[in-house]
Design a protein around this motif. Sequence first.
Motif, PDB file in Angstrom:
ATOM      1  N   LYS A   1       0.828  -1.204   0.000  1.00 46.17           N
ATOM      2  CA  LYS A   1       0.000   0.000   0.000  1.00 46.17           C
ATOM      3  C   LYS A   1       0.863   1.255   0.000  1.00 46.17           C
ATOM      4  CE  LYS A   1      -4.140  -1.823   2.229  1.00 46.17           C
ATOM      5  NZ  LYS A   1      -4.970  -1.794   3.421  1.00 46.17           N
ATOM      6  N   GLN A   2       2.073   1.168   0.563  1.00 47.63           N
ATOM      7  CA  GLN A   2       2.961   2.316   0.637  1.00 47.63           C
ATOM      8  C   GLN A   2       3.735   2.544  -0.665  1.00 47.63           C
ATOM      9  OE1 GLN A   2       2.679   4.190   3.325  1.00 47.63           O
ATOM     10  NE2 GLN A   2       1.228   2.691   4.106  1.00 47.63           N
ATOM     11  N   VAL A   3       3.858   1.494  -1.481  1.00 48.87           N
ATOM     12  CA  VAL A   3       4.664   1.566  -2.696  1.00 48.87           C
ATOM     13  C   VAL A   3       3.801   2.022  -3.869  1.00 48.87           C
ATOM     14  CG1 VAL A   3       6.035   0.216  -4.312  1.00 48.87           C
ATOM     15  CG2 VAL A   3       6.175  -0.263  -1.876  1.00 48.87           C
ATOM     16  N   SER A   4       4.311   2.965  -4.646  1.00 50.10           N
ATOM     17  CA  SER A   4       3.604   3.422  -5.838  1.00 50.10           C
ATOM     18  C   SER A   4       4.302   2.860  -7.069  1.00 50.10           C
ATOM     19  CB  SER A   4       3.600   4.945  -5.918  1.00 50.10           C
ATOM     20  OG  SER A   4       2.913   5.469  -4.819  1.00 50.10           O
ATOM     21  N   PHE A   5       3.545   2.171  -7.905  1.00 47.99           N
ATOM     22  CA  PHE A   5       4.133   1.564  -9.092  1.00 47.99           C
ATOM     23  C   PHE A   5       3.104   1.522 -10.212  1.00 47.99           C
ATOM     24  CE2 PHE A   5       1.973  -1.895  -7.104  1.00 47.99           C
ATOM     25  CZ  PHE A   5       1.583  -2.744  -8.122  1.00 47.99           C
ATOM     26  N   ALA A   6       3.588   1.230 -11.398  1.00 47.11           N
ATOM     27  CA  ALA A   6       2.723   1.023 -12.559  1.00 47.11           C
ATOM     28  C   ALA A   6       3.412  -0.026 -13.423  1.00 47.11           C
ATOM     29  CB  ALA A   6       2.542   2.314 -13.338  1.00 47.11           C
TER      30      ALA A   6
ATOM     31  N   LEU B   1       5.355   6.176 -16.731  1.00 45.83           N
ATOM     32  CA  LEU B   1       5.823   7.006 -15.622  1.00 45.83           C
ATOM     33  C   LEU B   1       4.727   7.964 -15.165  1.00 45.83           C
ATOM     34  CD1 LEU B   1       8.077   7.824 -13.732  1.00 45.83           C
ATOM     35  CD2 LEU B   1       9.005   9.278 -15.526  1.00 45.83           C
ATOM     36  N   LEU B   2       3.993   8.534 -16.116  1.00 43.76           N
ATOM     37  CA  LEU B   2       2.871   9.414 -15.757  1.00 43.76           C
ATOM     38  C   LEU B   2       1.806   8.635 -14.991  1.00 43.76           C
ATOM     39  CD1 LEU B   2       2.568  11.511 -19.028  1.00 43.76           C
ATOM     40  CD2 LEU B   2       3.277  12.333 -16.777  1.00 43.76           C
ATOM     41  N   SER B   3       1.583   7.386 -15.361  1.00 45.45           N
ATOM     42  CA  SER B   3       0.629   6.541 -14.654  1.00 45.45           C
ATOM     43  C   SER B   3       1.099   6.256 -13.233  1.00 45.45           C
ATOM     44  CB  SER B   3       0.435   5.231 -15.412  1.00 45.45           C
ATOM     45  OG  SER B   3      -0.399   4.365 -14.709  1.00 45.45           O
ATOM     46  N   ALA B   4       2.388   5.996 -13.062  1.00 44.98           N
ATOM     47  CA  ALA B   4       2.941   5.746 -11.729  1.00 44.98           C
ATOM     48  C   ALA B   4       2.813   6.990 -10.852  1.00 44.98           C
ATOM     49  CB  ALA B   4       4.393   5.315 -11.833  1.00 44.98           C
ATOM     50  N   ILE B   5       3.007   8.165 -11.444  1.00 42.13           N
ATOM     51  CA  ILE B   5       2.860   9.423 -10.697  1.00 42.13           C
ATOM     52  C   ILE B   5       1.407   9.597 -10.259  1.00 42.13           C
ATOM     53  CG2 ILE B   5       2.963  11.941 -10.902  1.00 42.13           C
ATOM     54  CD1 ILE B   5       5.371  11.484 -12.812  1.00 42.13           C
ATOM     55  N   ALA B   6       0.472   9.293 -11.165  1.00 40.55           N
ATOM     56  CA  ALA B   6      -0.951   9.387 -10.823  1.00 40.55           C
ATOM     57  C   ALA B   6      -1.306   8.416  -9.697  1.00 40.55           C
ATOM     58  CB  ALA B   6      -1.808   9.108 -12.055  1.00 40.55           C
ATOM     59  N   ASN B   7      -0.715   7.214  -9.725  1.00 41.23           N
ATOM     60  CA  ASN B   7      -0.951   6.250  -8.650  1.00 41.23           C
ATOM     61  C   ASN B   7      -0.400   6.763  -7.326  1.00 41.23           C
ATOM     62  OD1 ASN B   7      -2.103   4.565 -10.513  1.00 41.23           O
ATOM     63  ND2 ASN B   7      -0.302   3.260 -10.739  1.00 41.23           N
TER      64      ASN B   7
ATOM     65  N   LYS C   1      -0.102   9.939  -6.484  1.00 46.09           N
ATOM     66  CA  LYS C   1      -0.997  11.017  -6.040  1.00 46.09           C
ATOM     67  C   LYS C   1      -2.252  10.448  -5.387  1.00 46.09           C
ATOM     68  CE  LYS C   1       0.266  14.573  -9.387  1.00 46.09           C
ATOM     69  NZ  LYS C   1      -0.161  15.287 -10.590  1.00 46.09           N
ATOM     70  N   GLU C   2      -2.757   9.340  -5.927  1.00 46.75           N
ATOM     71  CA  GLU C   2      -3.964   8.711  -5.385  1.00 46.75           C
ATOM     72  C   GLU C   2      -3.718   8.182  -3.971  1.00 46.75           C
ATOM     73  OE1 GLU C   2      -7.890   8.100  -5.788  1.00 46.75           O
ATOM     74  OE2 GLU C   2      -6.626   8.909  -7.381  1.00 46.75           O
TER      75      GLU C   2
ATOM     76  N   ASP D   1       6.838  18.975  -3.175  1.00 48.58           N
ATOM     77  CA  ASP D   1       7.404  18.806  -1.839  1.00 48.58           C
ATOM     78  C   ASP D   1       7.897  17.386  -1.604  1.00 48.58           C
ATOM     79  OD1 ASP D   1       6.676  21.428  -1.438  1.00 48.58           O
ATOM     80  OD2 ASP D   1       4.809  20.932  -0.387  1.00 48.58           O
ATOM     81  N   ALA D   2       7.302  16.427  -2.290  1.00 45.17           N
ATOM     82  CA  ALA D   2       7.634  15.022  -2.063  1.00 45.17           C
ATOM     83  C   ALA D   2       8.976  14.630  -2.659  1.00 45.17           C
ATOM     84  CB  ALA D   2       6.539  14.127  -2.633  1.00 45.17           C
TER      85      ALA D   2
END
Length: 139
Positions: free
Chosen positions: A17-22, A68-74, A76-77, A86-87
Amino acid sequence: MGARKRLRAEKTKEAKKQVSFASLRNVPTSPRKMRLVADMIRGKEVNLALDMLKFSSKEASRRVEKLLLSAIANWKEKNEGVRMEDANLYVKSINVDSARILKRLRPAPQGRAHRIRKRSNHVTIYIDSNVDNQQEIKS
């Protein structure tokens, strides 16, 4: 299911849940060509990686840019209320694995046939925030 196995599964689920990936599957590009693009952005800051992909002449870079844009959107979600600037996001890792290979026959001289292998690949990209690492170093 045993108690240890269940606890381990719950722990893994919480960590995911903490990891953002696509991930992008069955891309009709050879893994070797895709790895050239992946090596270009591995470990880079997200905005720099997007710029590099946008201005790259390689065909695979368009697909990786969308991924990469999809991973960024994930990200943000999962991190509502946190600004992306800031991140300090960066590409933590990017994996390119071989997928199915379509085998085709090409006519060859003297009635023979040569096999053509049309390769494809799977790409998975993980992004992470540098803020967490900086806070751990300071404390």
